[in-house]
Scaffold this active site. Structure first.
Site, PDB file in Angstrom:
ATOM      1  N   CYS A 373       3.403 -29.060  17.295  1.00  9.67           N
ATOM      2  CA  CYS A 373       4.340 -29.196  16.212  1.00  9.67           C
ATOM      3  C   CYS A 373       4.345 -27.669  15.438  1.00  9.67           C
ATOM      4  CB  CYS A 373       4.104 -30.262  15.043  1.00  9.67           C
ATOM      5  SG  CYS A 373       2.224 -30.100  14.462  1.00  9.67           S
ATOM      6  N   THR A 479       7.753 -13.515  23.861  1.00  9.14           N
ATOM      7  CA  THR A 479       6.748 -14.250  24.659  1.00  9.14           C
ATOM      8  C   THR A 479       5.392 -14.325  24.198  1.00  9.14           C
ATOM      9  OG1 THR A 479       8.165 -13.584  26.590  1.00  9.14           O
ATOM     10  CG2 THR A 479       6.127 -14.045  27.043  1.00  9.14           C
ATOM     11  N   GLN A 486       3.656 -11.730  33.070  1.00  8.61           N
ATOM     12  CA  GLN A 486       3.728 -12.739  34.114  1.00  8.61           C
ATOM     13  C   GLN A 486       5.192 -13.061  34.555  1.00  8.61           C
ATOM     14  OE1 GLN A 486       1.204 -16.266  33.356  1.00  8.61           O
ATOM     15  NE2 GLN A 486      -0.160 -14.945  32.007  1.00  8.61           N
ATOM     16  N   GLU A 510      20.772  -8.431  19.806  1.00  9.18           N
ATOM     17  CA  GLU A 510      21.050  -8.066  18.515  1.00  9.18           C
ATOM     18  C   GLU A 510      19.746  -6.706  18.460  1.00  9.18           C
ATOM     19  OE1 GLU A 510      20.661  -9.405  13.683  1.00  9.18           O
ATOM     20  OE2 GLU A 510      20.742 -10.868  15.453  1.00  9.18           O
TER      21      GLU A 510
END
EC number: 2.3.1.48
Length: 613
Positions: A373, A479, A486, A510
């Site tokens: 969350c 990432t 990877q 952008e």
């Protein structure tokens, strides 16, 4: 040091004359600055004459004690033309000769005003006189005779300077942070004495980035390497000046002979890379790691070619030099509110940049975060209690792609505002140019995860506007550090262009792109163009056709062709050269990773473009 002062009788001025006569001499209103100067000179002359006359009349003279033993008492008197409207005048400083008891003379600075004269007081401690006969009632009327603590401290400092025979103008200036940040500081590396610098250009250092000991070097070795780097830079600059054909334009993009020789030299140096570490070297590296742990840099010798290792060392030195410049400018401060590490799932991640978390969280230095969350917490105990009752096992929103353990969720910033805000705050820890934190409602977030028996773990994400005027298909892309190098970054980029193909649009990221983002996008564009040219069998090719088939913006296609030196201008036409050597190199790389599943399968996408959002 004794100063002769004429005793002032009650009701008379400092020069022994009546107040009315002296006030008449001081009257000047609405006159020019030059007139005021001449009048002051005249008054000084008349005062000197009267002083001499009073001395001849055997006026009593008192000697003050030395400054070093007792502080002289001063009294100030303000004489104005009108008692109702006193006009303040900026004091002017005059150098006076004062004779010490030992016979030596030094210049001291005493403040005089056009309407004020400073006298020594009698032994009585009566308040200073004013034209009304009372002590001044406002702060503007109070002069150096005002008894306050700050004034007493300043007088004491001035007296100490006078005793030492120094001029007040030679008082040292107050240092700013960037001039004095290194006082009482030391390098945090254990056993380091803060001497030397990784760049070889500074005598001291106060951070790990500039510590020679942390990098398994000595201060002398750093200086030798700095001289070698400077020599290489001079040789490179000289070669650029001598090379008149070193132009990279559309009409002339062929590499020069010097560049070709350098490329061959680099290829030969990289061929000398050792195939692997010997048993003795592995034992040496493990012993070094067990001895020093994280307090020293791991040994890097024989891990790669000498050329690449030297290139890495030069990059380290340049980064350390840039950090030192920022620190000297005061832009980097010690103890700033910046989160250093975050506990994210089973990983502990070092942060790269500042993120605007709330103050009570930012000052902790270490943040604990739920990987499902993305809620952030202050301690391990709070995180453990949260994980015991957190029901989230995957991101909110719709799962629009699944292949194996890889899934992509589409999250609406308007429907899941808190999650998207937490995602943006997390991304800012690893992105420098990110500016979107809380205004997430106009954006869609595409979150890539990897599933196992505990849940869907966050790999990365990209966001894009719901209605982009310039057809940007990516606003921000990230990432996670534990999944970098990877192939997941290229998968995210490929997925963004896959969505553009479904929308039948031409997309582009952008700007500005981060450093790692620019590298990833250039690699992806290169791969797309080489694949297209490998499968193309015609004789004439169109940039527009490539753009429509690959969904890549024509500007990005042209820039990539120029970087690959495949775009030429010949006889009034632009030609695209089909360089077979680059295509063969790309085919060889594809063959090595053919078994990898780090590719996006369009058949696994279950998604329709949103309408009216």
């Amino acid at each position: 040091m004794a100063i002769g002062v004429v005793k002032r009788n009650a009701g008379s001025s400092s020069d022994g004359t009546e107040d009315s006569d002296f006030s008449t001499d001081l009257e000047h209103t609405d006159s020019s600055e030059s007139d005021g100067t001449s009048r002051r000179s005249a008054r000084v002359t008349r005062s000197s004459a009267r002083l001499s006359q009073s001395s001849q009349d055997s006026s009593p003279v008192r000697n003050l004690p030395s400054f070093g033993t007792e502080e002289p008492a001063y009294s100030t008197r303000r004489v104005t033309r009108s008692q109702q409207q006193p006009t303040p005048v900026t004091p002017k400083k005059y150098p006076l000769r004062q004779t010490r008891s030992s016979g030596s003379e030094t210049e001291q600075v005493v403040d005089f005003s056009d309407r004020e004269t400073k006298n020594t007081a009698d032994h009585d401690e009566s308040p200073p006189r004013t034209p009304t006969g009372n002590a001044p009632s406002s702060e503007s009327d109070i002069d150096i005779s005002s008894p306050n603590v700050s004034h007493d401290e300043s007088i004491a400092k001035d007296m100490s300077l006078k005793d030492s025979g120094s001029d007040l103008s030679h008082r040292p200036k107050r240092r700013r942070f960037h001039e004095s940040y290194n006082f009482n500081m030391k390098c945090p590396t254990p056993g380091c004495n803060s001497l030397g610098h990784l760049t070889g250009k500074h005598e001291r250092h106060f951070s790990i980035s500039g510590c020679p000991l942390y990098h398994n070097l000595s201060a002398d070795e750093c200086k030798v390497r700095a001289q070698s780097r400077d020599k290489q830079i001079e040789e490179r600059m000289l070669s650029h000046r001598q090379d008149d054909n070193n132009r990279h334009a559309t009409r002339h993009q062929a590499p020069t002979e010097r560049q070709l020789r350098y490329k061959e030299k680099v290829a030969e140096l990289r061929k000398k890379r050792n195939s692997g570490l010997s048993k003795e070297q592995k034992e040496k590296y493990m012993e070094h790691r067990q001895t020093y742990g994280n307090t020293r840099e791991p040994l890097l010798e024989n891990l790669t070619s000498e050329y690449d290792l030297d290139l890495f060392r030069r990059a380290q030195a340049r980064a350390s030099e840039d950090l030192e410049k920022l620190r000297l400018q005061g832009q980097i401060t010690e103890g700033s509110n910046m989160i250093k590490t975050i506990a994210f799932g089973r990983y502990e991640l070092d942060t790269w940049y500042h993120s605007p978390y709330p103050e009570e969280y930012a000052r902790l230095g270490r943040l604990y975060m739920c990987e499902f969350c993305l809620k952030y917490m202050k301690s391990q105990t709070i995180l453990r209690r949260h994980m015991a009752k957190c029901v989230w096992k995957h991101p909110p929103g719709d799962e629009i792609y699944r292949k194996g353990s890889i899934s992509v969720f589409e999250v609406d910033g308007k429907k899941n505002k808190i999650y998207c805000q937490n995602l943006c705050l997390l991304a800012k820890l690893f992105l420098d140019h990110k500016t979107l934190y809380y205004d997430v409602e106009p954006f869609l977030f595409y979150v890539m995860t990897e599933a196992d028996n505990t849940g869907c773990h966050l790999i990365g994400y990209f966001s894009k506007e719901k209605n982009s005027f310039l057809n940007y298909n990516v606003s921000c892309i990230l990432t996670m550090p534990q999944y970098m190098r990877q192939g997941y970054g290229k998968m995210l980029i490929d997925f963004s262009y896959l969505l553009s193909k479904v929308e039948e649009k031409v997309g582009s990221p952008e700007r500005p792109l981060s450093d790692l983002g620019l590298i990833s996008y250039r690699s992806y564009w290169k791969e797309v163009l080489l694949r297209y040219l490998h499968n193309f069998q015609g004789k004439e090719i169109s940039i527009k056709e490539i753009s429509q088939e690959t969904a890549v913006n024509p500007v990005d296609i042209v820039s990539t062709l120029q970087a690959l030196q495949m775009l030429k201008y010949w006889k009034g036409k632009h030609l695209v050269l089909k360089r077979q050597d680059l295509i063969d190199e790309w085919i060889a790389k594809e063959a090595k990773r053919s078994n990898s599943n780090k590719t996006m399968d369009p058949s696994c996408l279950k998604w329709t473009p949103p309408k009216g959002t």
